[in-house]
Design an enzyme around this catalytic site. Structure first.
Site, PDB file in Angstrom:
ATOM      1  N   ASP A  55     -12.122   8.904   8.764  1.00 36.49           N
ATOM      2  CA  ASP A  55     -11.172   7.872   9.188  1.00 36.49           C
ATOM      3  C   ASP A  55     -11.551   6.514   8.623  1.00 36.49           C
ATOM      4  OD1 ASP A  55      -9.049   6.669  10.640  1.00 36.49           O
ATOM      5  OD2 ASP A  55     -10.547   5.898  12.040  1.00 36.49           O
ATOM      6  N   ASP A 115      -7.488  -4.333   9.928  1.00 39.38           N
ATOM      7  CA  ASP A 115      -6.629  -3.162   9.782  1.00 39.38           C
ATOM      8  C   ASP A 115      -7.256  -1.964  10.455  1.00 39.38           C
ATOM      9  OD1 ASP A 115      -4.836  -1.222   9.141  1.00 39.38           O
ATOM     10  OD2 ASP A 115      -5.374  -1.091   7.019  1.00 39.38           O
ATOM     11  N   ASP A 127      -9.996   3.744   9.773  1.00 45.76           N
ATOM     12  CA  ASP A 127      -9.296   2.790  10.630  1.00 45.76           C
ATOM     13  C   ASP A 127      -9.845   2.658  12.047  1.00 45.76           C
ATOM     14  OD1 ASP A 127      -7.021   1.931   8.839  1.00 45.76           O
ATOM     15  OD2 ASP A 127      -6.789   4.103   8.765  1.00 45.76           O
ATOM     16  N   ASP A 182      -9.669  -3.093   1.537  1.00 38.68           N
ATOM     17  CA  ASP A 182      -9.773  -2.537   2.886  1.00 38.68           C
ATOM     18  C   ASP A 182     -11.171  -1.935   2.998  1.00 38.68           C
ATOM     19  OD1 ASP A 182      -9.746  -0.547   5.003  1.00 38.68           O
ATOM     20  OD2 ASP A 182      -7.576  -0.827   5.100  1.00 38.68           O
ATOM     21  N   TRP A 219       0.865  -1.188   0.000  1.00 36.85           N
ATOM     22  CA  TRP A 219       0.000   0.000   0.000  1.00 36.85           C
ATOM     23  C   TRP A 219       0.894   1.228   0.000  1.00 36.85           C
ATOM     24  CZ3 TRP A 219      -0.310   4.086   3.540  1.00 36.85           C
ATOM     25  CH2 TRP A 219      -1.237   5.075   3.173  1.00 36.85           C
ATOM     26  N   HIS A 255     -11.835   1.771   2.704  1.00 41.36           N
ATOM     27  CA  HIS A 255     -11.285   2.483   1.550  1.00 41.36           C
ATOM     28  C   HIS A 255     -12.261   2.624   0.387  1.00 41.36           C
ATOM     29  CE1 HIS A 255      -6.776   1.729   2.681  1.00 41.36           C
ATOM     30  NE2 HIS A 255      -7.471   2.293   3.651  1.00 41.36           N
ATOM     31  N   HIS A 267      -8.809  -6.324   4.458  1.00 45.84           N
ATOM     32  CA  HIS A 267      -8.439  -5.502   5.610  1.00 45.84           C
ATOM     33  C   HIS A 267      -9.755  -5.083   6.242  1.00 45.84           C
ATOM     34  CE1 HIS A 267      -4.044  -3.988   4.931  1.00 45.84           C
ATOM     35  NE2 HIS A 267      -4.121  -5.286   5.158  1.00 45.84           N
ATOM     36  N   LYS A 319      -6.906   2.689  -2.242  1.00 47.61           N
ATOM     37  CA  LYS A 319      -7.561   3.590  -1.284  1.00 47.61           C
ATOM     38  C   LYS A 319      -8.363   4.630  -2.051  1.00 47.61           C
ATOM     39  CE  LYS A 319      -6.528   5.863   3.124  1.00 47.61           C
ATOM     40  NZ  LYS A 319      -5.494   6.053   4.140  1.00 47.61           N
ATOM     41  N   GLU A 334      -3.000  -2.961  -2.454  1.00 42.84           N
ATOM     42  CA  GLU A 334      -4.138  -2.360  -1.739  1.00 42.84           C
ATOM     43  C   GLU A 334      -4.448  -0.950  -2.241  1.00 42.84           C
ATOM     44  OE1 GLU A 334      -3.485  -1.898   2.458  1.00 42.84           O
ATOM     45  OE2 GLU A 334      -5.509  -1.146   2.836  1.00 42.84           O
TER      46      GLU A 334
HETATM   47  C1  RNT Z   1      -3.685   2.645   4.822  1.00 44.42           C
HETATM   48  C2  RNT Z   1      -3.868   1.200   4.522  1.00 44.42           C
HETATM   49  C3  RNT Z   1      -2.788   0.314   5.064  1.00 44.42           C
HETATM   50  C4  RNT Z   1      -2.375   0.719   6.470  1.00 44.42           C
HETATM   51  C5  RNT Z   1      -1.436  -0.249   7.132  1.00 44.42           C
HETATM   52  C6  RNT Z   1      -0.789   0.344   8.333  1.00 44.42           C
HETATM   53  O1  RNT Z   1      -4.762   3.400   4.481  1.00 44.42           O
HETATM   54  O2  RNT Z   1      -5.103   0.767   4.995  1.00 44.42           O
HETATM   55  O3  RNT Z   1      -3.189  -1.002   4.992  1.00 44.42           O
HETATM   56  O4  RNT Z   1      -3.473   0.891   7.308  1.00 44.42           O
HETATM   57  O5  RNT Z   1      -0.548  -0.730   6.238  1.00 44.42           O
HETATM   58 ZN    ZN Z   2      -5.505  -1.353   4.917  1.00 42.22          ZN
END
Ligand code: RNT
Ligand code: ZN
Length: 425
Positions: free
Chosen positions: A299, A331, A301, A264, A190, A267, A291, A233, A231
Site C-alpha cells: 500500500d 495523499d 497510502d 508521492d 495521475w 510511489h 504527495h 507511480k 505524478e
Molecule cells: C494514486 C496516486 C494519486 C491518488 C489520488 C487519489 O496512486 O497517489 O495521487 O492517490 O489522486
Molecule cells: Zn499521490
C-alpha cells in the site's frame, strides 16, 4: 489526560526559546515561517475516495481503500463539515485537494469530459469563506471507461479522447478555481495505466501518453491561476510489471515541457529516499508537488506519520529553502480509522516535522561541513534530535487556539459521538 495550563506551556516555551537561541536558532522566526506554509489535505480521506458521482463502479486503477470504520462522509456537505472539524485541530491556514469526482452536479450526473467550473461553485464558496486554497485532480479511475485500467494510453482512440477531454476540462476548472480564490490551484494528473504482466510493447503506450498529455496541456492558461503537475507511480495492484507513467517518464516529460513533478512518497522503492530528489530535480523544472504518504508493504497510502523519511524531506525543504517552489500535499486514505483523526494525524505530523527542521541549527551544520569537520557535523545532527521541539509545538498550538497533543482526540471523539455516529448508511 489532564490539560496543561497555558501559563505552563508559555513558561516551557520561554525556556526552550533560550535553549534554541544558544544554538543560534530563533524560535519566532521558525514559527513565522511555519505559519506561512499551507498543506493541501486530500478530500478523499473523508469518504474512502468514493466521490459523489454514483456511477456504481469499483474504485479500480489499482487503488484500494480498506476498512469500514463508521461515519464516512456521504455528501459534499458532510465532507466539508468533517474537513472543518479537522481544520479546527490543525494549526495554520491550509488547503483542500479535490478530485473531479467530487463535483456537485445536482440530480443529474455530468460526464467527466463535460465538467464545468460551476460544478465546483459550492466548494469554491466554502474555501473562500475560510480563506483556504484548493487544488484539483482529474479523476482517471472509478469509471466504466477506465474499467480495464487504461485511460490516456488506451489503444481505443475514442476512449483516449474521452480522457483527454476530461484532462482539458479539469485544467479549466483548476484555472477558474485559482482565479476566484486568488491563489494558484495545482492540477495534478495521475493515471493508473499499466500492465499486470510483462508487456510485449512498452513503447507504444508511452507514445500515446506523451501525445495525450500534450493535447491536454495545449491550451495556455495563466500560471497565477493554475499549475500543471504530473505524478508517477512505481506499481499498482494490477500494474505490477509495467506502469506507463513511471518516474523516469514523468521526470523527463516535466523537464521537457516545463511542468511540475509530483513526488508521492509511497510511489518509490521502499529504500529509495525521496528527500534527496528535491535538490536533484528542482534545478530543472518549475516546481514540485509533494504527495506525503506512507508506504506499507503493497500500500502506498497509509496515513503520513512523523517518520525519519518525513523528517528528511522537511530538512531538505528548509535547508534548500525550496518553499516557494514546492507545494506540499498529503495523499492517503485509510478507511479503518476515524477519518478526521486520519487527516489530523497526518497534517500535525507534517507540521511538526517542518517545525523540527526549522528549529534545527542548519546554519551551524553547514558551517561544520564547509570546514570539513564531519565528526562535528554528525555529532550535532545527533544532538539536535533531542532538542525541545515539543515545547515550541505546544506553544504554536496554543497561539493558534487549537488543542494540544494528547487533547485533540477528545474533540474527535466528541464529534464521532455527536455527528459521525448518526450516519448509519
Ligand atoms: C494514486 C496516486 C494519486 C491518488 C489520488 C487519489 O496512486 O497517489 O495521487 O492517490 O489522486
Ligand atoms: Zn499521490
Amino acid at each position: 489526560m489532564t490539560k496543561i495550563r497555558p501559563a505552563r506551556i508559555e513558561q516551557s516555551y520561554r525556556t526552550a526559546r533560550q535553549h534554541f537561541e544558544a544554538l543560534g536558532v530563533e524560535t519566532e522566526v521558525a514559527l513565522a515561517k511555519l505559519e506561512g506554509i499551507a498543506l493541501s489535505l486530500p478530500c478523499w480521506q473523508g469518504d474512502d475516495v468514493r466521490g459523489f458521482e454514483s456511477l456504481d463502479v469499483e474504485l479500480g486503477g489499482g487503488l484500494a481503500a480498506t476498512g469500514n470504520y463508521p461515519g464516512r462522509a456521504r455528501s459534499p456537505d458532510e465532507l466539508r463539515r468533517d474537513l472543518d472539524q479537522a481544520f479546527a485541530l490543525i494549526p495554520g491556514r491550509h488547503r483542500v485537494n479535490l478530485h473531479a469526482s467530487y463535483a456537485e452536479t445536482g440530480r443529474h450526473g455530468v460526464p467527466r469530459n463535460e465538467l464545468q467550473p460551476a460544478h465546483f461553485d459550492t466548494w469554491v464558496a466554502w474555501a473562500k469563506s475560510h480563506g483556504r486554497g484548493l487544488d484539483f485532480n482529474p479523476t482517471f479511475f472509478a469509471h466504466p471507461l477506465a474499467a480495464d485500467g487504461l485511460t490516456l494510453t488506451h489503444p481505443d482512440r475514442a476512449t483516449r479522447r474521452f480522457w483527454i477531454e476530461h484532462g482539458i476540462a479539469s485544467r479549466r476548472i483548476a484555472a477558474a478555481i485559482g482565479r476566484r480564490l486568488g491563489k494558484p490551484c495545482v492540477n495534478n494528473v495521475w493515471i493508473p495505466d499499466g500492465s499486470k504482466d510483462t508487456p510485449a510493447d512498452r513503447r507504444a503506450p508511452r507514445e500515446r501518453l506523451t501525445a495525450a498529455l500534450d493535447a491536454i496541456f495545449k491550451e495556455p492558461l495563466n500560471g497565477r491561476h493554475m499549475l500543471d503537475a504530473v505524478e508517477s507511480k512505481l506499481f499498482g495492484i494490477g500494474s505490477e510489471s509495467y506502469v506507463a507513467g513511471s518516474h523516469d517518464f514523468y521526470l523527463a516529460y516535466a523537464v521537457a515541457r516545463r511542468k511540475l513533478l509530483c513526488l508521492d512518497t509511497g510511489h518509490f522503492h521502499p529504500t529509495e529516499g525521496v528527500a534527496d530528489k528535491l535538490s536533484a530535480i528542482l534545478p530543472w523544472i518549475p516546481g514540485l508537488l509533494l504527495h506525503l504518504s506512507r508506504g506499507v508493504r503493497w500500500d502506498s497510502d497509509h496515513v503520513a506519520t512523523y517518520t525519519d523519511d518525513l523528517r528528511a524531506i522537511a530538512d531538505e525543504l528548509v535547508r534548500g529553502n525550496w518553499f516557494g517552489r514546492v507545494h506540499i500535499g498529503l495523499d492517503y486514505f485509510d478507511a479503518s480509522i476515524n477519518r478526521i483523526a486520519a487527516w489530523t494525524i497526518g497534517a500535525r505530523a507534517v507540521l511538526k516535522a517542518l517545525l523540527a527542521a526549522l528549529l534545527t541549527p542548519s546554519g551551524a551544520l553547514k558551517q561544520l561541513e564547509a570546514g570539513g569537520d564531519f565528526s562535528g557535523r554528525l555529532a550535532m545532527m545527533e544532538d539536535a534530535k533531542a532538542l525541545p521541539f515539543g515545547a515550541v509545538w505546544d506553544f504554536h498550538c496554543l497561539r493558534h487556539n487549537v488543542p494540544q497533543d494528547f487533547q485533540w482526540m477528545d474533540e474527535v471523539r466528541a464529534y464521532e459521538r455527536n455527528v459521525l455516529s448518526q450516519r448509519t448508511s
